[in-house]
Design a protein around this motif. Structure first.
Motif, short mmCIF file in Angstrom:
data_model
loop_
_atom_site.label_atom_id
_atom_site.label_comp_id
_atom_site.label_asym_id
_atom_site.label_seq_id
_atom_site.Cartn_x
_atom_site.Cartn_y
_atom_site.Cartn_z
N VAL A 49 0.85 -1.20 0.00
CA VAL A 49 0.00 0.00 0.00
C VAL A 49 0.88 1.25 0.00
O VAL A 49 0.62 2.22 -0.71
N PHE A 50 1.95 1.21 0.80
CA PHE A 50 2.88 2.33 0.86
C PHE A 50 3.45 2.64 -0.52
O PHE A 50 3.45 3.80 -0.97
N CYS A 51 3.91 1.61 -1.21
CA CYS A 51 4.49 1.81 -2.55
C CYS A 51 3.45 2.34 -3.52
O CYS A 51 3.74 3.23 -4.34
N GLY A 52 2.23 1.81 -3.44
CA GLY A 52 1.18 2.25 -4.34
C GLY A 52 0.82 3.71 -4.14
O GLY A 52 0.60 4.45 -5.10
N ARG A 53 0.76 4.16 -2.87
CA ARG A 53 0.42 5.55 -2.60
C ARG A 53 1.55 6.49 -3.05
O ARG A 53 1.28 7.61 -3.50
N ILE A 54 2.78 6.06 -2.92
CA ILE A 54 3.89 6.87 -3.42
C ILE A 54 3.77 7.02 -4.95
O ILE A 54 4.00 8.11 -5.50
N ALA A 55 3.38 5.94 -5.61
CA ALA A 55 3.17 6.01 -7.06
C ALA A 55 2.01 6.95 -7.39
O ALA A 55 2.06 7.69 -8.38
N ASN A 56 0.95 6.93 -6.57
CA ASN A 56 -0.16 7.86 -6.76
C ASN A 56 0.33 9.30 -6.70
O ASN A 56 -0.09 10.16 -7.48
N PHE A 57 1.24 9.56 -5.75
CA PHE A 57 1.79 10.91 -5.60
C PHE A 57 2.61 11.30 -6.83
O PHE A 57 2.48 12.40 -7.36
N ILE A 58 3.47 10.39 -7.28
CA ILE A 58 4.28 10.67 -8.46
C ILE A 58 3.40 10.95 -9.67
O ILE A 58 3.67 11.85 -10.47
N ASN A 59 2.30 10.22 -9.79
CA ASN A 59 1.37 10.41 -10.91
C ASN A 59 0.53 11.67 -10.77
O ASN A 59 -0.14 12.08 -11.71
N GLY A 60 0.54 12.26 -9.57
CA GLY A 60 -0.28 13.45 -9.35
C GLY A 60 -1.76 13.15 -9.25
O GLY A 60 -2.61 14.03 -9.44
#
Length: 315
Positions: free
Chosen positions: A142-153
């Motif tokens: 979940v942590f990795c996925g949310r970081i990816a969400n942030f990178i994607n904006g």
């Protein structure tokens, strides 16, 4: 005073590396791979310490299968059922169009739980015992996925004036942009990500300054969720697992459901609801569905409490 603050303008690329216009390595895909690997490391560590129903040599195959049939299939189906029902009814085959995006964490959790039930029955081991192991590492995914969400904006937060607020150009693609006071903007077809939007505005007379003037400062809620639903949750559950090795099967699984739900419900107050998503009883869909996770978690804890402590290591 707040009008004078210079908020960070999000301009991160969603691509790790881009080979052509149609072929690239995305951060989101890499996040999934890294999340599965971190979960594998945690599960393998617990298995070597005798704190798992699954033996060390079985962990790799288990993670591979749970990733495909639990997380990916469950997450995609959950998204279609909970957030995109009309589209699912009209075009049920869209379930398999993973390249179009759309994954739901609630669906992924349900998918993993059902897969673990099947796996436990097949190998004649404790279902709740498997759950107690996987929940220690799964929040890292979940942590990795949310970081990816942030990178994607994407999945950005609500409008705020906190000093660490950020401006997300992808706000222009959100249907609530005009409702919140934004200026209607006509973007060329194909522009989807923040860097492309910024590049488009760089060609305009007002430049990036004009873009910043239109956007609203927002909570970087993806980072809040990465910590609350991911890293901190994994640290808590892993600590409990190591401190109380004879904890009844099901207690840790129940704690995961409850703590995840509490974190999700709390953090949704600063997260911008999805476009077109209607509130349910005054709650966002994410908050509403999380309420049921609390009930499920309580049931797991009651079951574990009734069964009593684990008598010996099973690995």
């Amino acid at each position: 005073m707040t009008d004078l603050l210079a908020y960070y303008l999000h301009d991160l690329s969603p691509h790790v590396i881009r080979f052509t216009d149609t072929f690239a390595v995305h951060w989101y895909g890499l996040a999934y791979v890294l999340g599965f690997y971190l979960t594998y490391l945690v599960m393998h560590y617990l298995a070597r310490k005798g704190l798992s129903e699954i033996k060390p040599e079985q962990v790799a195959d288990f993670i591979t299968m749970v990733a495909l049939f639990g997380v990916v299939l469950g997450g995609r189906l959950g998204y279609m059922l909970l957030y995109d029902w009309d589209h699912f009814v009209e075009a049920p085959w869209s379930l398999f169009l993973l390249n179009q995006g759309g994954m739901a964490s609630h669906g992924g959790i349900a998918g993993v739980a059902l897969f673990c039930l099947w796996y436990a029955r097949k190998h004649k081991i404790s279902w709740t015992g498997i759950g107690d192991t996987i929940v220690c590492g799964a929040p890292l995914g979940v942590f990795c996925g949310r970081i990816a969400n942030f990178i994607n904006g994407e999945l950005f937060g609500r409008v705020t004036t906190v000093p660490w607020a950020m401006k997300f150009p992808t706000e222009l693609l959100h249907e609530d942009f005009v409702v919140q006071g934004g200026t209607p903007v006509s973007l060329p077809q194909g522009i989807q990500y923040s860097p492309e939007i910024i590049g488009f505005f760089q060609t305009q007379p007002e430049g990036v300054a004009g873009l910043e003037a239109m956007l609203h400062p927002r909570h970087p809620s993806q980072l809040y969720e990465a910590l609350g639903e991911g890293l901190f949750l994994s640290m808590i559950l892993l600590s409990v697992r190591l401190l109380y090795p004879r904890l009844p099967h099901g207690i840790l699984t129940g704690l995961f459901f409850i703590l995840y739900a509490v974190a999700r419900i709390s953090l949704e107050f600063v997260r911008q609801p999805d476009s077109g998503s209607e509130a349910i009883m005054g709650l966002t869909r994410g908050q509403f569905f999380s309420l049921f996770m609390i009930l499920v978690g309580a049931a797991f804890i009651a079951y574990g409490w009734y069964r009593g402590p684990v008598k010996k290591s099973v690995a």
